[in-house]
Scaffold this active site. Structure first.
Site, mmCIF file in Angstrom:
data_model
loop_
_atom_site.group_PDB
_atom_site.id
_atom_site.type_symbol
_atom_site.label_atom_id
_atom_site.label_comp_id
_atom_site.label_asym_id
_atom_site.label_seq_id
_atom_site.Cartn_x
_atom_site.Cartn_y
_atom_site.Cartn_z
ATOM 1 N N ASP A 492 0.903 -1.077 0.141
ATOM 2 C CA ASP A 492 -0.188 -0.007 -0.036
ATOM 3 C C ASP A 492 0.819 1.322 -0.065
ATOM 4 O O ASP A 492 0.109 2.534 0.428
ATOM 5 C CB ASP A 492 -0.860 0.083 1.074
ATOM 6 C CG ASP A 492 -0.113 -0.454 2.540
ATOM 7 O OD1 ASP A 492 1.133 -0.110 2.707
ATOM 8 O OD2 ASP A 492 -0.664 -0.678 3.453
ATOM 9 N N GLU A 514 0.129 -9.119 -1.444
ATOM 10 C CA GLU A 514 -0.392 -8.501 -0.135
ATOM 11 C C GLU A 514 -1.747 -7.644 -0.554
ATOM 12 O O GLU A 514 -1.980 -6.428 0.066
ATOM 13 C CB GLU A 514 0.623 -7.799 0.515
ATOM 14 C CG GLU A 514 0.222 -7.479 2.104
ATOM 15 C CD GLU A 514 1.250 -6.982 2.883
ATOM 16 O OE1 GLU A 514 2.259 -7.658 3.517
ATOM 17 O OE2 GLU A 514 0.978 -5.734 3.152
ATOM 18 N N GLU A 528 -2.074 4.923 2.945
ATOM 19 C CA GLU A 528 -2.121 3.653 2.425
ATOM 20 C C GLU A 528 -3.636 2.915 2.457
ATOM 21 O O GLU A 528 -3.515 2.161 1.262
ATOM 22 C CB GLU A 528 -1.408 2.652 3.631
ATOM 23 C CG GLU A 528 0.040 3.105 3.699
ATOM 24 C CD GLU A 528 0.649 4.304 4.633
ATOM 25 O OE1 GLU A 528 1.650 4.461 4.937
ATOM 26 O OE2 GLU A 528 -0.584 5.154 5.095
ATOM 27 N N HIS A 601 6.381 5.129 13.539
ATOM 28 C CA HIS A 601 6.716 6.015 12.125
ATOM 29 C C HIS A 601 5.580 6.437 11.427
ATOM 30 O O HIS A 601 5.590 7.114 10.570
ATOM 31 C CB HIS A 601 7.917 5.227 11.625
ATOM 32 C CG HIS A 601 7.444 3.942 10.541
ATOM 33 N ND1 HIS A 601 7.523 2.640 11.385
ATOM 34 C CD2 HIS A 601 6.855 3.953 9.580
ATOM 35 C CE1 HIS A 601 6.998 1.768 10.447
ATOM 36 N NE2 HIS A 601 6.749 2.450 9.185
ATOM 37 N N ARG A 603 2.612 7.882 9.765
ATOM 38 C CA ARG A 603 2.039 9.230 9.242
ATOM 39 C C ARG A 603 1.170 9.911 10.058
ATOM 40 O O ARG A 603 1.022 10.805 10.666
ATOM 41 C CB ARG A 603 2.033 9.570 7.774
ATOM 42 C CG ARG A 603 1.972 10.958 7.322
ATOM 43 C CD ARG A 603 1.424 10.867 5.841
ATOM 44 N NE ARG A 603 2.504 10.087 4.983
ATOM 45 C CZ ARG A 603 3.514 10.745 4.801
ATOM 46 N NH1 ARG A 603 3.634 11.945 4.691
ATOM 47 N NH2 ARG A 603 4.422 10.131 3.726
ATOM 48 N N HIS A 634 13.247 5.813 12.582
ATOM 49 C CA HIS A 634 12.932 6.287 11.211
ATOM 50 C C HIS A 634 13.809 7.374 10.822
ATOM 51 O O HIS A 634 13.741 8.423 11.554
ATOM 52 C CB HIS A 634 11.341 6.371 10.755
ATOM 53 C CG HIS A 634 11.063 6.553 9.386
ATOM 54 N ND1 HIS A 634 11.243 7.462 8.671
ATOM 55 C CD2 HIS A 634 10.639 5.628 8.536
ATOM 56 C CE1 HIS A 634 10.811 7.390 7.395
ATOM 57 N NE2 HIS A 634 10.417 6.147 7.330
#
Length: 767
Positions: A492, A514, A528, A601, A603, A634
């Site tokens: 994604d 996936e 995503e 990490h 968003r 990250h």
């Protein structure tokens, strides 16, 4: 590694790897190929390979050049008026055609890899350009020139010598029957292959309505060249004289006017003109008998392999042939039809006998011989074998795998390795570089995977917009150049979504690995959830981890035949990376203390959510003295700034750069508990029997929640603290969670995906 770079929109900075480009094949034929069943079969078959196929043809009815596109290939016709079957009587137009052919070949030499020349009148220009420009020359002998046409006695040995020279120096030579070996002697080809002119089996055989047909009459079919020396006049006379017979005839050639005249004068002769090959088979199937009446006084007819012979086998129909002509002995030996010394009376009696003696068993016998000895499927493989020898990559299917983030690289690496282990696939790895090279290259090195192209989209201050626009700009011309048979994207990410969109714009089939994960909340995870729902709309094949993800796709009206439940390739990666003997300074640092592995990490967690997560970590370290925390951070500057600001510095906390995949997986294996907002770790950790607390309000890995391998704790500090503390202090709770079965597969996902792709491509070829 070729790459797109900087602001050079769509410009390659290094020379392309041409092993990924298609082979350009030009077939040359001295008739209009409208129709020409053998050329059409060859062109259609070759178009199944990684080839661009075009045909250069001679339109003898026109005076201007023309173009026609057909499925799989293109025809360019040179318009020069001439008659058919006249041999050297066509010398002036033939010289014009050969000159135009020479010019065409020279102008297009950069876009030609192989020249497939059909017969002597195309071989001369083809040979000259092939040798001058170092192209592969395949010489396909439909008819041996001096034995086919009326050639002056003094010229005969000269033409024979020239043709034999071309046969000897062509890279490969195709003949249509075993008997041709005697005919072309003493020529000794470098490579010689016999490809019989058998019909290609259509998906369905059309129903052809015969004109003016009477039930009581014997129906004779002839479709082919209307030229002398085929007893066409005698056949017309016989049918006209005998109303027990009716003739259904089609084709073109110098006797066409005569055929039309007989058809007008007789109610039992029907002329259908020039018809396509599909109609040819349908017409013949509607009749009782096929005829292949070649005059044995013509030398070429002794070695001929008439279409009608193969069509009679395919259709199960009896055939009448002349003794001493090509394939007549085969018909005689296997009792497939009648072989006669030609006379009209013998032909009449042969037709009567065939109708009286034909049985269902004989029909089955003919069809069985076709299927086992002469079918076009068998001949096609011989044709492929020739091109495989010169262009070994042309028989492979090119799969482009596009990825650009660390999780994609980890999950796709096992699939790439599995595909590369197959002889029928050519794999092109395209790196978008959405994540930095420092994050990606160690993973590729660990798995021994090479990126063939790098789009270099990463920028220090990149945004979703900048990533998307750069991938779209830079991937589009690359895909147009290498023309993959399939593009694979994973999950994604923005790379996956934009790569799928670029492929969709170019009508390239898409495989989504996936697939089917859903929260049905476009804001969580962002972007995503939007990305994966959008990919599902345009993907052709959907490889889902679980039956639950399959259910999501079915609810979105994805056809079930395009969905494959295969588990998750992340588990495949663990099989490669986990090692009992692995050592690392972090493992030494842990000693015998409890280990909490943290990844945060996402968003949607940036800002206050991340602050809450860090608060919970601080509280856990204070409450559990033998707990150590490892946080591979990250590279996002915002995350690093917040960690520095809100995570209390102490000896039992290690904030480290992202680990290489082998180190990370082995650390995952050593950890006692995992706190994560990552998607992939929710699948990987349960495979290693580790409890996972998900630092999100929702998760698309609902199977893990249902199986009990995951627990949603969100980002509230007290919820995170309590759930972690309980698991580390209540042994029964811990044991119950780690004993659950991982719903994401058993490490064979890549193998299952490759097997499915093999079936998909095999079915496409059968279609």
């Amino acid at each position: 590694m070729a790459q797109y770079h900087g602001t050079d929109r769509g410009i390659f900075k290094k020379k392309l790897d041409f092993s990924f480009t298609k082979t350009n094949v030009l077939i040359i034929r001295s008739n209009p190929c409208n129709p020409d069943s053998r050329v059409e079969k060859i062109a259609t078959s070759l178009s199944k390979l990684r080839t661009h196929v075009s045909v250069l043809a001679w339109d003898r009815d026109g005076s201007t050049d023309s173009n026609e596109s057909r499925p799989g290939y293109h025809i360019h016709r040179v318009g020069i008026k001439a008659s058919y079957g006249a041999g050297l009587a066509n010398i002036v137009p033939m010289i014009k055609f050969q000159y135009k052919t020479l010019v065409y070949l020279w102008k297009n030499r950069a876009n030609i890899d192989a020249i497939h020349a059909c017969d002597f009148d195309t071989a001369l220009p083809a040979f000259c350009i092939a040798k001058l420009c170092k192209k592969i020359l395949i010489y396909d002998i439909f008819d041996y020139y001096v034995d086919t046409f009326s050639v002056p006695k003094k010229l005969k040995p000269i033409i024979k010598e020239i043709e034999n020279f071309i046969i000897n120096h062509a890279d490969a030579c195709i003949i249509c029957s075993d008997s041709r070996l005697k005919q072309i002697a003493p020529a000794t080809p470098k490579k010689q292959v016999i490809i019989h002119n058998a019909p290609k089996k259509p998906k369905t055989l059309k129903v052809f309505k015969l004109k003016n047909s009477k039930r009581h009459r014997i129906k004779i079919a002839y479709v082919g060249s209307l030229s002398p020396h085929r007893y066409i006049k005698e056949l017309l006379e016989l049918v006209q004289e005998n109303h027990l017979l009716e003739l259904h005839i089609a084709g073109f050639g110098i006797l066409q006017d005569m055929v039309e005249h007989y058809a007008k004068e007789s109610d039992n002769i029907e002329f259908y003109g020039k018809i396509c090959y599909e109609d040819t088979l349908a017409l013949e199937n509607a009749c009782d008998i096929l005829t292949a009446l070649y005059n044995p006084d013509i030398t070429n007819h002794i070695y001929a392999a008439p279409n009608k012979f193969y069509e009679s086998l395919f259709l199960g129909k009896p055939v009448v042939m002349i003794r001493g002509t090509g394939m007549s002995e085969y018909v005689l030996n296997y009792k497939l039809g009648e072989v006669i010394d030609f006379s009209k009376e013998n032909l009449l009696q042969a037709c009567i006998r065939l109708v009286e003696t034909n049985t269902k068993d004989l029909e089955k016998k003919r069809k069985y011989i076709y299927e086992t000895q002469f079918s076009w499927d068998i001949m096609e493989q011989k044709l492929f074998g020739i091109y495989k020898d010169f262009f070994p990559l042309s028989i492979k299917k090119l799969i482009a795998i596009v990825f650009g983030t660390r999780p994609e690289a980890i999950k796709l690496a096992p699939l790439i390795k599995e595909l590369q282990g197959k002889n029928n696939f050519l794999v092109c790895n395209i790196l978008s570089n959405q994540h930095t090279e420092s994050m990606l290259q160690p993973i590729l090195q660990a798995f021994g995977v090479r990126a063939h192209f790098n789009l270099h989209v990463h920028h220090k201050f990149q945004t979703l917009h900048s990533i998307s626009s750069k991938i779209l700009d830079r991937l589009s011309p690359l895909l147009a150049h290498i023309e993959p048979d399939l593009v694979c994207v994973h999950g994604d990410t923005t790379t996956a979504y934009v790569s799928a969109l670029t492929s969709f714009y170019q009508h390239i089939p898409i495989a989504h690995i996936e697939a089917g994960l859903r929260t049905y909340n476009l804001r969580a995870p962002f972007p995503e959830e939007f990305n994966r729902q959008s990919i599902a709309l345009i993907a052709d094949y959907h490889f889902t981890p679980t039956t639950t993800t399959k259910t999501h796709l079915l609810a979105e009206h994805i056809p079930e035949k395009n969905i494959f439940v295969v588990g998750n390739t992340a588990i495949d990666a663990l099989r490669i990376t986990i090692s009992k003997g692995f050592t690392h300074p972090l493992l030494d640092w842990l000693e015998n203390d409890l280990c909490l592995l943290l990844t945060a990490h996402r968003r949607e967690n940036l800002g206050s959510n991340l602050k809450h997560i860090f608060t919970a970590i601080n509280n856990l370290l204070e409450a559990i003295p033998n707990l150590k925390v490892i946080y591979p951070i990250h590279p996002n500057p915002s995350i690093q700034d917040m960690a520095q600001k809100y995570l209390k510095s102490q000896k039992r906390l290690r904030i480290i750069p992202p680990l290489d995949v082998i180190a990370f997986h082995n650390l995952l294996h050593r950890a006692d508990i995992i706190l994560t907002d990552s998607g992939g770790i929710q699948e990987e950790a349960p495979a290693l029997h580790k409890p996972v607390l998900v630092l999100r309000e929702t998760t698309e890995r609902v199977e893990g929640l249902e199986a009990g391998t995951l627990k949603l704790v969100g980002t509230d500090p007290s919820s995170i603290f309590q759930a972690t503390y309980d698991l580390l202090h209540i042994k029964t709770l811990y044991r119950e969670m780690v004993s659950k079965t991982n719903p994401y597969g058993n490490g064979t996902s890549s193998r299952q995906i490759v097997a499915a792709l093999e079936n998909i491509f095999n079915n496409d070829e059968d279609d």
